[in-house]
Design a protein around this motif. Structure first.
Motif, short mmCIF file in Angstrom:
data_model
loop_
_atom_site.label_atom_id
_atom_site.label_comp_id
_atom_site.label_asym_id
_atom_site.label_seq_id
_atom_site.Cartn_x
_atom_site.Cartn_y
_atom_site.Cartn_z
N THR A 37 0.82 -1.22 0.00
CA THR A 37 0.00 0.00 0.00
C THR A 37 0.84 1.26 0.00
OG1 THR A 37 -1.71 -1.20 1.23
CG2 THR A 37 -1.87 1.18 1.17
N GLN A 38 1.94 1.28 0.73
CA GLN A 38 2.78 2.47 0.81
C GLN A 38 3.33 2.86 -0.55
OE1 GLN A 38 6.05 2.14 3.55
NE2 GLN A 38 6.85 4.16 3.08
N ILE A 39 3.71 1.87 -1.34
CA ILE A 39 4.22 2.14 -2.68
C ILE A 39 3.11 2.73 -3.55
CG2 ILE A 39 5.29 1.16 -4.73
CD1 ILE A 39 7.08 1.19 -2.28
N LYS A 40 1.91 2.18 -3.45
CA LYS A 40 0.78 2.71 -4.22
C LYS A 40 0.50 4.16 -3.84
CE LYS A 40 -1.61 -1.72 -4.87
NZ LYS A 40 -2.86 -2.47 -4.60
N MET A 42 2.62 6.39 -2.64
CA MET A 42 3.67 7.27 -3.14
C MET A 42 3.56 7.47 -4.65
SD MET A 42 6.99 6.25 -0.82
CE MET A 42 7.80 7.80 -1.19
N GLU A 43 3.15 6.44 -5.37
CA GLU A 43 2.93 6.59 -6.80
C GLU A 43 1.80 7.57 -7.08
OE1 GLU A 43 4.47 2.13 -8.20
OE2 GLU A 43 2.34 2.54 -7.93
N THR A 44 0.78 7.54 -6.24
CA THR A 44 -0.32 8.51 -6.38
C THR A 44 0.18 9.92 -6.09
OG1 THR A 44 -1.91 6.81 -5.67
CG2 THR A 44 -2.64 9.10 -5.59
N GLN A 45 1.05 10.07 -5.09
CA GLN A 45 1.61 11.37 -4.78
C GLN A 45 2.47 11.89 -5.94
OE1 GLN A 45 3.68 10.65 -1.09
NE2 GLN A 45 1.90 11.11 0.16
N GLN A 46 3.10 10.99 -6.67
CA GLN A 46 3.87 11.41 -7.83
C GLN A 46 2.98 12.06 -8.88
OE1 GLN A 46 6.28 7.55 -8.40
NE2 GLN A 46 7.66 9.12 -9.15
N ARG A 47 1.80 11.51 -9.07
CA ARG A 47 0.87 12.10 -10.04
C ARG A 47 0.42 13.49 -9.57
NH1 ARG A 47 -0.97 6.63 -10.19
NH2 ARG A 47 -2.72 7.07 -8.79
N GLY A 124 10.84 15.59 -8.65
CA GLY A 124 12.00 14.70 -8.75
C GLY A 124 12.34 14.06 -7.42
N LEU A 125 12.24 14.83 -6.34
CA LEU A 125 12.49 14.29 -5.01
C LEU A 125 11.51 13.18 -4.68
CD1 LEU A 125 13.74 14.26 -2.16
CD2 LEU A 125 12.24 16.17 -1.57
N LEU A 126 10.25 13.39 -4.99
CA LEU A 126 9.25 12.37 -4.69
C LEU A 126 9.50 11.11 -5.51
CD1 LEU A 126 6.77 11.66 -3.09
CD2 LEU A 126 5.36 12.71 -4.85
N GLY A 127 9.97 11.29 -6.76
CA GLY A 127 10.31 10.13 -7.57
C GLY A 127 11.44 9.32 -6.97
N VAL A 128 12.47 10.01 -6.47
CA VAL A 128 13.60 9.31 -5.84
C VAL A 128 13.16 8.67 -4.53
CG1 VAL A 128 15.87 9.65 -4.80
CG2 VAL A 128 15.31 10.81 -6.93
#
Length: 423
Positions: A37-40, A42-47, A124-128
């Protein structure tokens, strides 16, 4: 008896042929990426971060709005001309205005550019950070996988020793029937046998907990048994170029640097184009009749005095950038320390493992001799029991040293940022 010894030797044999991470482990890691769930999140936060960058860029686009208003004014000025019935009214009592207004940024000397750079840096920070979270999850899965593998090895060794002790129990019973043993020997054998069985229950309980942890991380139960007959590709010392924590810290430095740019840009002026068109009444001589109108012009905003607000913001931004650099240096020094500790553990573990292999060979030979001599009545039951205990301790010690070596190797790979699930 020989069959039980063969099982023990098989379970504790040295891993002579090192292999890369097993395919099953790589598949488990990929499952965890799509499940956790945490990965999901963070991927949503990237969007969201991508949308925020787009939002920052819209400051350079024109803003167009439609306006319409009506107002009734009372009283209104009126002038009665002398000697005439004509009344002059310069302002209508019913005011109507409808039109379109537009505002376009022409030049802001880097203000909007600084905001865009900061949004891009934050994205970029959120992606890393998302990549770092994936890496942490992958190594967490690998750690649990190792726990399962070596617990299964411990259980296999415990089973082999239980089988060995059951054969010893039969041998003591036979000697007891012929008067070559005493009841105490049989009781001691059964007590030790129950102790081995209880230890197996402990290992099994720990294994079930690790299996539950793996299912929590990957979303699926483990279908097959795992194996510990592989070794990690140990990276060279101080190879931290791909470490996720360092990459994240460097991205934080970039974000902090953009904060300085934004603070400095606040001293600069901004030039706007303003325009509008529509219909409005109040124009002489027919003040009640709405007429088409338009306007166009430019406006310049220049900061003059702000009560040290901008200077304080710039100082805060510079301090934050300095803190970010210090944090990066701290991360590097911490990684260097951890790598040195892991290499020390690795070196010591290799020496312990070599000693454990020698002790295991000697314990196996000693047990074989003790079994033969006990059957022939040359040694006492206590001597046989000591030989069996020494063998079990040597087996479990070797597995423990192999486990510690695997953990040290795994941690060194983690420190160097190796993505073993892609290799």
């Amino acid at each position: 008896m020989k069959k039980a010894l063969i099982i023990i030797l098989t379970c504790t044999a040295g891993r002579a042929f090192a292999q890369s991470a097993p395919g099953e482990l790589k598949n488990l890691v990929q499952q965890s990426f799509s499940h956790f769930t945490q990965i999901k999140a963070m991927e949503t936060q990237q969007r969201i971060a991508a949308d925020q960058t787009t939002l920052a860029k819209t400051s350079r686009l024109p803003e167009v709005s439609g306006t319409a208003n009506y107002s009734h004014v009372y009283p209104v000025p009126k002038v009665q001309l002398p000697g005439s019935d004509f009344t002059f009214q310069p302002v209508p009592s019913e005011n109507i205005n409808a039109g379109i207004e537009a505002r376009q940024l022409l030049l802001d000397f880097g203000k909007s550019g600084s905001q865009i750079k900061k949004s891009e840096a934050q994205a970029g920070l959120l992606g890393v950070q998302t990549a770092e979270a994936r890496e942490e999850l992958a190594y967490q899965v690998a750690n649990v996988y190792l726990n399962i593998a070596f617990l299964q090895d411990n259980i296999a060794v415990q089973d082999a020793n239980i089988h060995l002790l059951e054969e010893t129990e039969t041998m003591v019973e036979n000697k007891l029937k012929h008067g070559d043993a005493i009841d105490l020997d049989l009781i001691n054998t059964r007590v030790k046998l129950e102790s081995y069985r209880n230890k197996k229950v402990d290992f099994t309980n720990s294994l079930q907990k690790q299996l539950a942890a793996l299912e929590y991380l990957t979303g699926e139960p483990l279908k097959d048994s795992v194996h510990s007959d592989f070794a990690w590709a140990i990276p060279p010392a101080e190879d931290f170029g791909h470490n996720a924590a360092i990459r994240t810290s460097l991205e934080k430095e970039k974000v902090a640097e953009t904060g300085i740019g934004i603070a400095k840009a606040q001293y600069k002026p901004a030039l706007f184009l303003n325009a509008g068109t529509g219909f409005k009444n109040g124009y002489l001589p027919e003040i009640t009749t709405p007429k088409f109108n338009y306007y166009a012009g430019v406006s310049l905003s220049v900061p003059i005095y702000n009560g040290k607000k901008l200077r304080t913001q710039e100082h805060i931004a510079a301090t934050e950038a300095e803190i970010a650099k210090l944090h990066t240096q701290d991360v590097k020094e911490s990684l260097k320390k951890e790598a040195a500790q892991q290499h020390a553990d690795l070196s010591a573990g290799l020496e312990r493992l070599q000693t454990a292999e020698v002790l295991l060979q000697q314990a196996n030979r000693a047990l074989t001799l003790a079994q033969s001599r006990y059957k022939n009545g040359v040694i006492t039951y206590l001597d046989l029991q000591n030989a069996q205990t020494s063998l079990l301790e040597a087996q479990l010690s070797k597995i423990q040293y192999q486990y510690q070596l695997s953990l040290a190797g795994l941690e060194l790979m983690h420190l160097s940022g190796q993505e073993f699930w892609k290799q």
